[in-house]
Design a protein around this motif. Structure first.
Motif, PDB file in Angstrom:
ATOM      1  N   VAL A  28       3.554  -8.784  -4.563  1.00  0.00           N
ATOM      2  CA  VAL A  28       4.239  -9.319  -3.385  1.00  0.00           C
ATOM      3  C   VAL A  28       5.372 -10.261  -3.804  1.00  0.00           C
ATOM      4  O   VAL A  28       6.478 -10.184  -3.272  1.00  0.00           O
ATOM      5  CB  VAL A  28       3.250 -10.062  -2.456  1.00  0.00           C
ATOM      6  CG1 VAL A  28       3.990 -10.825  -1.371  1.00  0.00           C
ATOM      7  CG2 VAL A  28       2.270  -9.080  -1.837  1.00  0.00           C
ATOM      8  N   VAL A  29       5.081 -11.103  -4.784  1.00  0.00           N
ATOM      9  CA  VAL A  29       6.082 -12.087  -5.209  1.00  0.00           C
ATOM     10  C   VAL A  29       7.185 -11.440  -6.041  1.00  0.00           C
ATOM     11  O   VAL A  29       8.371 -11.640  -5.792  1.00  0.00           O
ATOM     12  CB  VAL A  29       5.397 -13.234  -5.991  1.00  0.00           C
ATOM     13  CG1 VAL A  29       6.430 -14.165  -6.589  1.00  0.00           C
ATOM     14  CG2 VAL A  29       4.468 -14.013  -5.057  1.00  0.00           C
ATOM     15  N   LYS A  30       6.795 -10.625  -7.015  1.00  0.00           N
ATOM     16  CA  LYS A  30       7.798 -10.054  -7.923  1.00  0.00           C
ATOM     17  C   LYS A  30       8.676  -9.001  -7.260  1.00  0.00           C
ATOM     18  O   LYS A  30       9.829  -8.834  -7.637  1.00  0.00           O
ATOM     19  CB  LYS A  30       7.120  -9.471  -9.163  1.00  0.00           C
ATOM     20  CG  LYS A  30       6.555 -10.555 -10.061  1.00  0.00           C
ATOM     21  CD  LYS A  30       6.048  -9.980 -11.366  1.00  0.00           C
ATOM     22  CE  LYS A  30       5.510 -11.110 -12.238  1.00  0.00           C
ATOM     23  NZ  LYS A  30       4.919 -10.599 -13.479  1.00  0.00           N
TER      24      LYS A  30
ATOM     25  N   ALA B 168      -1.452  -3.504   4.054  1.00  0.00           N
ATOM     26  CA  ALA B 168      -1.999  -2.147   4.065  1.00  0.00           C
ATOM     27  C   ALA B 168      -1.077  -1.200   3.309  1.00  0.00           C
ATOM     28  O   ALA B 168      -1.520  -0.366   2.520  1.00  0.00           O
ATOM     29  CB  ALA B 168      -2.180  -1.674   5.507  1.00  0.00           C
ATOM     30  N   LEU B 169       0.199  -1.352   3.551  1.00  0.00           N
ATOM     31  CA  LEU B 169       1.202  -0.519   2.886  1.00  0.00           C
ATOM     32  C   LEU B 169       1.101  -0.666   1.368  1.00  0.00           C
ATOM     33  O   LEU B 169       1.042   0.317   0.626  1.00  0.00           O
ATOM     34  CB  LEU B 169       2.592  -0.956   3.367  1.00  0.00           C
ATOM     35  CG  LEU B 169       3.783  -0.385   2.617  1.00  0.00           C
ATOM     36  CD1 LEU B 169       3.937   1.091   2.936  1.00  0.00           C
ATOM     37  CD2 LEU B 169       5.051  -1.133   2.985  1.00  0.00           C
ATOM     38  N   ILE B 170       1.081  -1.908   0.925  1.00  0.00           N
ATOM     39  CA  ILE B 170       1.044  -2.192  -0.508  1.00  0.00           C
ATOM     40  C   ILE B 170      -0.226  -1.628  -1.140  1.00  0.00           C
ATOM     41  O   ILE B 170      -0.177  -0.941  -2.157  1.00  0.00           O
ATOM     42  CB  ILE B 170       1.117  -3.719  -0.754  1.00  0.00           C
ATOM     43  CG1 ILE B 170       2.468  -4.260  -0.293  1.00  0.00           C
ATOM     44  CG2 ILE B 170       0.872  -4.043  -2.229  1.00  0.00           C
ATOM     45  CD1 ILE B 170       2.496  -5.766  -0.058  1.00  0.00           C
ATOM     46  N   MET B 171      -1.354  -1.906  -0.497  1.00  0.00           N
ATOM     47  CA  MET B 171      -2.628  -1.531  -1.113  1.00  0.00           C
ATOM     48  C   MET B 171      -3.005  -0.068  -0.913  1.00  0.00           C
ATOM     49  O   MET B 171      -4.062   0.367  -1.359  1.00  0.00           O
ATOM     50  CB  MET B 171      -3.743  -2.439  -0.611  1.00  0.00           C
ATOM     51  CG  MET B 171      -3.580  -3.861  -1.118  1.00  0.00           C
ATOM     52  SD  MET B 171      -5.043  -4.829  -0.863  1.00  0.00           S
ATOM     53  CE  MET B 171      -4.996  -5.009   0.913  1.00  0.00           C
ATOM     54  N   THR B 172      -2.169   0.685  -0.213  1.00  0.00           N
ATOM     55  CA  THR B 172      -2.446   2.110  -0.073  1.00  0.00           C
ATOM     56  C   THR B 172      -1.680   2.919  -1.116  1.00  0.00           C
ATOM     57  O   THR B 172      -2.221   3.833  -1.729  1.00  0.00           O
ATOM     58  CB  THR B 172      -2.052   2.602   1.339  1.00  0.00           C
ATOM     59  OG1 THR B 172      -2.825   1.895   2.303  1.00  0.00           O
ATOM     60  CG2 THR B 172      -2.321   4.096   1.484  1.00  0.00           C
ATOM     61  N   HIS B 173      -0.414   2.577  -1.329  1.00  0.00           N
ATOM     62  CA  HIS B 173       0.430   3.459  -2.140  1.00  0.00           C
ATOM     63  C   HIS B 173       0.835   2.931  -3.510  1.00  0.00           C
ATOM     64  O   HIS B 173       1.223   3.713  -4.362  1.00  0.00           O
ATOM     65  CB  HIS B 173       1.726   3.762  -1.371  1.00  0.00           C
ATOM     66  CG  HIS B 173       1.519   4.412  -0.042  1.00  0.00           C
ATOM     67  ND1 HIS B 173       0.818   5.584   0.113  1.00  0.00           N
ATOM     68  CD2 HIS B 173       1.908   4.048   1.205  1.00  0.00           C
ATOM     69  CE1 HIS B 173       0.798   5.911   1.391  1.00  0.00           C
ATOM     70  NE2 HIS B 173       1.447   4.989   2.083  1.00  0.00           N
TER      71      HIS B 173
END
Length: 492
Positions: A20-22, A281-286
């Motif tokens: 998220v940060v990078k 959700a987006l991040i942890m799905t793809h």
RNA sequence: CGGGGUGUAGCGUAGCCCGGUUAUCGCGCCACGUUUGGGACGUGGAGGCCGCAGGUUCGAAUCCUGCCACCCCGACCA
């Protein structure tokens, strides 16, 4: 700052936070539990907003805006709702600061400026909205009211995580009023379906539609519909909810209408919402160990062009090709960025765009100029190919569609292979600890059993799926008779 | 709110136990030059009230007291 992300296998939540940060999506702010959403992250949220907004309007809704503050007396009117949110409310008690006589250069709250009545910063807006609707509704001719608002809300959570749980978050909340129970239920189900369609077709996130058990239900609701997604680490995430509120808020705020038979009746209500949690959700799905992976529908730039050159002459020739590709793509409705920064070398740009999840990358260098080709790289599969420059735009159009589909299919496969039927509690615990994911199990329908299972395993009933088929069985915990399986999981 | 921990440059850190010249190192940043097909290299440079406030001492990043903030684990939660 290290160059690489922590891998998902090493520490999933560390990976998430670093990503998220990078990737420049968001960062923690000076305010406890509140994040700053940075331009790149906000651009993705705007893509979600735009599509949802379109879908809401297509289903007959209009946007409006209601106040941030809710007078305490209104907030407490619907008892269950108030009780449910009471523990996490920020409350405004004063309206003025003054110079602190005991502490030069500092301010203090002016004790004289105490509010007659405290104002609750909305954790959700049913109260203020139903208080308003009371003035709008007299006759069945005033119904239905189909309103959505895009807003921020505050829930004073003990522990927060970027996007997944922040003290302040952005969301939309729909609040509708209906003349009949049937119509309100239909609305609640419709909006849950809208969410499911959005999650699957637009975000590429497979979801299970269902209803919540009584203990997981929204405070003040008669029925809570939801969409549940499964993250890569095997934990479930509630991605959206839609509530049938019955006449609870109409009762609390005395909202009555005259029906077409001339009789007074209480209004039926729904509310429904999705939040910036969808970013999580987006991040942890793809996404993967190299960073964010964005479905083309959500990418602020769907394509990026990186030039590789040794001198100005080469750069000019590459720019010319790049501009013409961008023009062709624009005509096809595809967004493309030309990364002509001179301050970074190609390798650094490749790494950055991978970290930020740009679906397709074009590299053009001297060799390509010579051969009339470009190098085309897919973010999702990390594969590269050499493509004739004349066919690159049509190629990209097809590829973007393909990527969108494949991301969904991949996530769907993962999800489907992580729904496990179990027949006894030992198996339940084993699957939960080793395989993780959803567990499909018989449940006796009591809150006691649900609570006990939660205490013993930390798993909760995520939902009772909508299309659940009835099936006789024995409760996985109590052994009592059960008529259907429900889905358990550890959840975010 | 219970238990534990940490505050040193933009970020990550060494030093603290056992007080003593100019606070360590890496990344990042700035300038110049050479570079550019997967996170460049060289040379030079800037950047610190060592969380805050007191105290002990000739002398405190280091010892003592108080405060503040943040993090982790629980409980709570979209």
């Amino acid at each position: 700052m290290s160059k690489n992300l922590t891998s998902r296998a090493e520490d999933y939540s560390k990976w998430y936070n670093e990503l998220v940060v990078k990737a420049d999506l968001a960062e923690n702010s000076a305010v406890r539990g509140c994040m700053v959403i940075k331009p790149y992250g906000y651009a993705i949220w705007e893509k979600m907003q735009a599509e949802l907004d379109r879908m809401f309007k297509e289903t007959g809704h209009q946007n409006a805006y209601f106040p941030l503050f809710v007078p305490k007396s209104l907030f407490e009117a619907e008892e269950k709702n108030a009780e449910g949110f009471a523990k996490e409310c920020a409350v405004v008690t004063h309206y003025r600061l003054q110079n602190d006589p005991d502490n030069e250069g500092k301010l203090r709250v002016d004790p004289e400026a105490k509010l007659e009545e405290e104002l609750v910063v909305r954790p959700t807006s049913e109260a203020i909205i139903w208080n308003t609707y009371k003035g709008w509704i007299q006759s069945y001719r005033d119904l239905p009211i189909l309103i959505n608002q895009w807003a921020n809300v505050v829930r004073w959570e003990m522990r927060t995580r970027l996007f997944l749980r922040t003290a302040e978050f952005l969301w939309q909340e729909g609040h509708t009023a209906h003349a009949t129970k049937g119509e309100a239920i239909q609305e609640a189900e419709l909006m849950n379906n809208v969410y499911a369609e959005f999650a699957e077709n637009f975000m590429g996130i497979p979801v299970i539609k269902g209803v919540k058990t009584e203990s997981e239900r929204f405070a003040g609701a008669v029925e809570t519909y939801c969409i549940e997604a499964l993250m890569q680490d095997g934990k479930a995430l509630q991605a959206g909810t839609s509530h049938f509120l019955g006449q609870n808020f109409a009762k609390a705020f005395d909202v009555k209408f005259t029906n077409n038979e001339g009789k007074q009746d209480l209004v039926w209500a729904t509310s429904w919402g999705v939040s910036t949690r969808l970013m999580g959700a987006l991040i942890m799905t793809h996404s993967d160990d190299k960073g964010l992976v964005l479905p083309p529908n959500l990418a602020p730039s769907q394509v990026v062009i990186v030039p590789i050159y040794k001198n100005d002459k080469q750069f000019d020739a590459i720019s010319e090709k790049a501009e013409s590709i961008i023009k062709e793509l624009k005509e096809l409705g595809i967004s493309c960025k030309f990364d002509k920064r001179t301050t970074h070398r190609p390798g650094a740009k490749f790494a950055q765009h991978e970290l930020q999840g740009v679906p397709l990358r074009i590299a053009i260098g001297p060799k390509d100029l010579e051969n009339k080709t470009v190098e085309l790289a897919r973010r999702d599969t990390l594969t590269k190919s050499i493509v004739e420059i004349s066919s690159v735009s049509s190629n990209i159009k097809d590829l973007l569609t393909q990527i969108q589909d494949e991301l969904f299919t991949k996530a769907l496969n993962y999800r489907d292979t992580h729904i496990t039927k179990v027949e006894n509690f030992e198996e339940f615990k084993t699957v939960l600890e080793t395989k993780t994911g959803f567990i499909s199990a018989h449940w006796d329908g009591t809150a006691e059993t649900e609570q006990k299972i939660k205490e013993l395993t930390k798993a909760t009933i995520r939902c009772i799926p909508m299309d659940n088929k009835l099936e006789d069985g024995k409760c996985v915990y109590s052994g009592q008779d059960s008529s259907q399986r429900v889905l358990f999981a550890k959840a975010y």
